[in-house]
Scaffold this motif. Structure first.
Motif, PDB file in Angstrom:
ATOM      1  N   GLN A  72       0.985  -1.350   0.357  1.00  0.00           N
ATOM      2  CA  GLN A  72       0.260  -0.058  -0.037  1.00  0.00           C
ATOM      3  C   GLN A  72       1.143   1.557  -0.183  1.00  0.00           C
ATOM      4  OE1 GLN A  72      -0.909  -2.726   2.803  1.00  0.00           O
ATOM      5  NE2 GLN A  72      -2.343  -3.110   1.124  1.00  0.00           N
ATOM      6  N   GLU A  73       1.864   1.154   0.337  1.00  0.00           N
ATOM      7  CA  GLU A  73       3.088   2.252   0.388  1.00  0.00           C
ATOM      8  C   GLU A  73       3.440   2.908  -0.947  1.00  0.00           C
ATOM      9  OE1 GLU A  73       5.833   1.638   4.442  1.00  0.00           O
ATOM     10  OE2 GLU A  73       5.352   0.874   4.511  1.00  0.00           O
ATOM     11  N   ILE A  74       3.136   1.866  -1.767  1.00  0.00           N
ATOM     12  CA  ILE A  74       4.045   1.849  -3.109  1.00  0.00           C
ATOM     13  C   ILE A  74       2.438   1.856  -4.176  1.00  0.00           C
ATOM     14  CG2 ILE A  74       5.200   0.770  -5.184  1.00  0.00           C
ATOM     15  CD1 ILE A  74       6.710  -0.764  -2.593  1.00  0.00           C
ATOM     16  N   ASP A  75       2.531   3.736  -4.929  1.00  0.00           N
ATOM     17  CA  ASP A  75       1.783   3.593  -5.570  1.00  0.00           C
ATOM     18  C   ASP A  75       1.958   3.637  -7.125  1.00  0.00           C
ATOM     19  OD1 ASP A  75       1.126   6.436  -4.179  1.00  0.00           O
ATOM     20  OD2 ASP A  75       3.042   6.813  -3.639  1.00  0.00           O
ATOM     21  N   ILE A  76       3.163   3.122  -7.569  1.00  0.00           N
ATOM     22  CA  ILE A  76       3.051   2.801  -8.730  1.00  0.00           C
ATOM     23  C   ILE A  76       4.409   1.659  -9.145  1.00  0.00           C
ATOM     24  CG2 ILE A  76       4.064   4.642 -10.402  1.00  0.00           C
ATOM     25  CD1 ILE A  76       1.477   2.663 -12.050  1.00  0.00           C
ATOM     26  N   VAL A  77       4.470   0.284  -9.914  1.00  0.00           N
ATOM     27  CA  VAL A  77       5.786  -0.276  -9.670  1.00  0.00           C
ATOM     28  C   VAL A  77       6.535   0.474 -11.973  1.00  0.00           C
ATOM     29  CG1 VAL A  77       6.962  -2.501 -10.895  1.00  0.00           C
ATOM     30  CG2 VAL A  77       5.565  -1.539  -8.551  1.00  0.00           C
ATOM     31  N   GLY A  78       7.120   0.794 -11.578  1.00  0.00           N
ATOM     32  CA  GLY A  78       7.913   0.781 -13.053  1.00  0.00           C
ATOM     33  C   GLY A  78       8.328  -0.383 -13.807  1.00  0.00           C
ATOM     34  N   PHE A  79       7.964  -1.440 -14.444  1.00  0.00           N
ATOM     35  CA  PHE A  79       8.771  -2.353 -15.456  1.00  0.00           C
ATOM     36  C   PHE A  79       9.142  -2.417 -16.452  1.00  0.00           C
ATOM     37  CE2 PHE A  79       6.810  -7.425 -15.919  1.00  0.00           C
ATOM     38  CZ  PHE A  79       8.196  -7.421 -15.907  1.00  0.00           C
ATOM     39  N   HIS A  80      10.435  -2.304 -16.826  1.00  0.00           N
ATOM     40  CA  HIS A  80      10.865  -2.282 -17.679  1.00  0.00           C
ATOM     41  C   HIS A  80      10.205  -3.744 -18.710  1.00  0.00           C
ATOM     42  CE1 HIS A  80      13.945  -3.076 -21.500  1.00  0.00           C
ATOM     43  NE2 HIS A  80      13.472  -1.747 -21.440  1.00  0.00           N
TER      44      HIS A  80
END
Ligand SMILES: Nc1ncnc2c1ncn2[C@@H]1O[C@H](COP(=O)(O)OP(=O)(O)OP(=O)(O)O)[C@@H](O)[C@H]1O
Ligand SMILES: CC(=O)N[C@H]1[C@@H]2OC[C@@H](O2)[C@@H](O)[C@@H]1O[C@H](C)C(=O)O
Length: 367
Positions: free
Chosen positions: A95-103
């Motif tokens: 919940q503390e992470i808004d978004i993951v950037g997955f290359h």
């Protein structure tokens, strides 16, 4: 609005997954979080090598024939494990992470055919880690006629702004392939791939010495570069094309050294990487004053020495010397790019990828 973004990068070196947390509004960096690394196992590396070989036959970016399906699953699992280990170690809840950037893992890059393929199942990853995942960063750019790479320049610009240093500054990322970002004041951002990074040397070390890379450049330091071979290789048309331009990891795999002593071969390939970076100077608007080196190649002391020789009188500094986390920069960049994508800000520009207009991108998969 500030976002907490987790960036995940699996680069062309095929060494593993880099993880980094960053707090950003997509324009400025508010804070750096911790970073981590999940190496690929020998089995995963060999699967990825096979996937690269098979991917040359692809004509559609979503197709996963043969071993590519299995490789995609391995990439997704490795990333899910990397996130699980990282969040557990740092006691961070999803919940503390808004978004993951997955290359994802690039297996083929052919922008001239409007094709760039990154494997990794974003939806399966989002479900496994319970966080929204942004992916397919390069697709919109390539579809619009851009090079689809490099994408770290907007992040290099954000990092460089904090230096308050007179330009032009060049940030060099030496991964499997090398790429540069040329920054001069607030308005000039130019980028391109320059040629080989560590991939040719890594492949040579693997074949000749059964080692994954030349640690600290110690082996190459024992040899002598073949300058005539390098001068010949630099005659390939790619090197005289002005930026923007990009490469596939294996674009130079056909270059053969011939029968040379292993240390001389390593020295020649290391010097080739340095010479290809220096070759970009006449293609830039002004001579850069300072060069900042990041990526795994910044740990190769022989490569740093060769860069200093070829770029003098400009300064050449490893990013660590400025307090930047050299090995985490690409992962941070994909967290930063995810934040920009969420806000519809440009990820690439005409002078970074050759895209006709500044272009946002990325697609969100929700758990
Ligand atoms: N201690 C070291 N000494 C020498 N070289 C090193 C060292 N550590 C890493 N490297 C080199 O850096 C490579 C990994 O670099 P990096 O993680 O920046 O690449 P990547 O993210 O896979 O690539 P790309 O930027 O092309 O996507 C290794 O394969 C190796 O060649
Ligand atoms: C297609 C692709 O994955 N390209 C990579 C590769 O590795 C280095 C260089 O070639 C760069 O163009 C890019 O990665 C970095 C992260 C980028 O897009 O900026």
């Amino acid at each position: 609005m500030m976002l907490t973004a987790l960036g995940l990068m699996s680069g062309t070196s095929l060494d593993g997954v880099d993880v980094a947390l960053i707090e950003t509004d997509g324009r400025q960096i508010k804070a750096f979080g911790p970073s981590g690394y999940r190496p690929y196992t020998e089995g995963e590396r060999s699967l990825l090598r096979q996937a690269l070989t098979e991917a040359v036959h692809l004509s559609q970016r979503d197709a996963r024939p043969g071993i590519l399906r299995q490789a995609e699953q391995a990439v997704t699992t490795a990333h899910a494990e990397a996130v699980a280990a990282f969040t557990a170690q740092h006691r961070i809840s999803p919940q503390e992470i808004d978004i993951v950037g997955f290359h994802g893992q690039t297996v083929l890059h052919r922008p001239e055919r409007r094709l760039t393929v990154q494997i990794g199942d974003a939806l399966a990853l989002a479900k496994a880690i319970h966080i929204p995942v942004m992916h397919d960063f390069r697709a919109a750019d390539v579809e619009a006629g851009g090079q689809g790479a490099p994408f770290v320049p907007v992040y290099h610009r954000a990092l460089a702004q904090s230096l308050n240093r007179e330009g032009p500054i060049v940030v060099v990322n030496i991964g499997g392939v090398s790429n540069i970002t040329y920054i001069d004041g607030l308005d000039t951002l130019i980028a391109c791939d320059t040629g080989p990074g560590n991939a040719l040397l890594d492949d040579f070390m693997f074949r000749q010495m059964h080692q994954p890379f030349d640690t600290a450049g110690k082996f190459a330091a024992l040899g002598k570069p073949d300058e005539a071979w390098i001068a010949q290789a630099l005659k390939l048309p790619f090197f005289s094309v002005p930026p923007p331009k990009s490469l596939d990891r294996n674009d130079f795999a056909g270059l053969k050294l011939g029968a040379v002593a292993p240390a001389d071969g390593a020295a020649t390939l290391t010097a080739f990487t340095a010479a290809a970076i220096a070759r970009v100077v006449p293609l830039l608007p002004k001579r850069p004053k300072s060069w900042i080196i990041c990526g795994g190649g910044a740990s190769n002391l022989t490569l740093l020495r060769m860069l200093r020789e070829r770029l003098a009188p400009a300064t050449v500094e490893p990013a660590e010397a400025l307090g930047w986390a050299a090995d985490a920069i690409e992962a941070q960049a994909f967290g930063f790019l995810a934040a920009r994508g969420m806000k519809g800000l440009p990820l690439s520009y005409p002078a970074t990828t050759g895209v006709p207009i500044p272009m946002t991108g990325g697609i969100i998969a929700r758990p």
